[in-house]
Design a protein around this motif. Sequence first.
Motif, short mmCIF file in Angstrom:
data_model
loop_
_atom_site.label_atom_id
_atom_site.label_comp_id
_atom_site.label_asym_id
_atom_site.label_seq_id
_atom_site.Cartn_x
_atom_site.Cartn_y
_atom_site.Cartn_z
N ALA A 158 0.83 -1.22 0.00
CA ALA A 158 0.00 0.00 0.00
C ALA A 158 0.86 1.26 0.00
O ALA A 158 0.51 2.26 -0.64
N CYS A 159 1.99 1.21 0.70
CA CYS A 159 2.89 2.36 0.72
C CYS A 159 3.52 2.60 -0.65
O CYS A 159 3.69 3.76 -1.08
N GLN A 160 3.88 1.52 -1.34
CA GLN A 160 4.42 1.65 -2.70
C GLN A 160 3.37 2.26 -3.63
O GLN A 160 3.67 3.15 -4.44
N VAL A 161 2.13 1.78 -3.49
CA VAL A 161 1.03 2.31 -4.29
C VAL A 161 0.81 3.80 -3.97
O VAL A 161 0.61 4.62 -4.87
N ALA A 162 0.87 4.12 -2.69
CA ALA A 162 0.65 5.51 -2.27
C ALA A 162 1.72 6.44 -2.83
O ALA A 162 1.42 7.57 -3.27
N GLU A 163 2.96 5.97 -2.83
CA GLU A 163 4.05 6.80 -3.36
C GLU A 163 3.88 7.06 -4.85
O GLU A 163 4.02 8.19 -5.32
N GLN A 164 3.55 6.01 -5.59
CA GLN A 164 3.31 6.16 -7.03
C GLN A 164 2.11 7.07 -7.29
O GLN A 164 2.13 7.92 -8.19
N ALA A 165 1.06 6.91 -6.46
CA ALA A 165 -0.15 7.70 -6.64
C ALA A 165 0.09 9.18 -6.34
O ALA A 165 -0.40 10.06 -7.07
N ALA A 166 0.86 9.46 -5.29
CA ALA A 166 1.17 10.85 -4.97
C ALA A 166 1.98 11.50 -6.09
O ALA A 166 1.72 12.64 -6.49
N GLN A 167 2.95 10.74 -6.62
CA GLN A 167 3.77 11.27 -7.71
C GLN A 167 2.95 11.47 -8.98
O GLN A 167 3.23 12.38 -9.78
N SER A 168 1.92 10.65 -9.15
CA SER A 168 1.08 10.77 -10.35
C SER A 168 0.30 12.08 -10.38
O SER A 168 -0.13 12.52 -11.46
N THR A 169 0.13 12.71 -9.22
CA THR A 169 -0.60 13.99 -9.21
C THR A 169 0.20 15.11 -9.87
O THR A 169 -0.37 16.15 -10.21
N ILE A 170 1.51 14.90 -10.04
CA ILE A 170 2.36 15.94 -10.65
C ILE A 170 1.86 16.27 -12.05
O ILE A 170 1.81 17.44 -12.45
N THR A 171 1.47 15.26 -12.81
CA THR A 171 1.09 15.48 -14.21
C THR A 171 -0.39 15.84 -14.37
O THR A 171 -0.84 16.11 -15.48
#
Length: 210
Positions: A158-171
């Motif tokens: 879940a933490c790995q998913v959260a990190e990717q998801a947070a970074q996805s908000t950049i675009t």
Amino acid sequence: MSLTKNQIVNWLYRCGKIFTSECDFLTGLDREIGDADHGLNMHRGFSKVVEKLPSIANKDIGFILKNTGMVLLSNVGGASGPLFGTFFIRAAQVTQAHQSLMLNELYQMISEGADGVINRGKAEPGDKTMCDVWLPVAESLKQSSEQNLSLLAALDTACQVAEQAAQSTITMQARKGRASYLGERSIGHQDPGATSVLFMMQMLAAAARE
């Protein structure tokens, strides 16, 4: 293995610490697309949560989460107070009288809290909000539960998913809140609320490992 009440309390203490240490970082993110107060608000809110914890740590998980939500509602400014407050208040509804949480119950807690945030903020996936992390995290925990993974493995995933998801908000282009006023200029910046959810999940995983 289940998540104990003491680990939930530890989680909230850890949230207090990370929102103190990352206050300036979160405020910096918010300076780009918001009011430059997100870090300060989260630090103030969770400092109050931590102050209250000793007096309620012997209560059940639902009581502790509801109290956390009420404290955030009354102490955090801007949109963050109502949204994070609502998350904990809704999460409390499915954890009443619980002294521990199995993985499927943790999923229900996160899912119910995320639904509360969506209902309160009227956000949808892709709007560049904290929901862009809460929803993938909830789905990740659901899948881990269905696959009978251990609690620790589920939280690590879940933490790995959260990190990717947070970074996805950049675009993403913001469609909710103050950031939406910037239109296309909001693209290229990570959402502060989404980043706060990432920190909260990292602290939950750390608390579970203790």
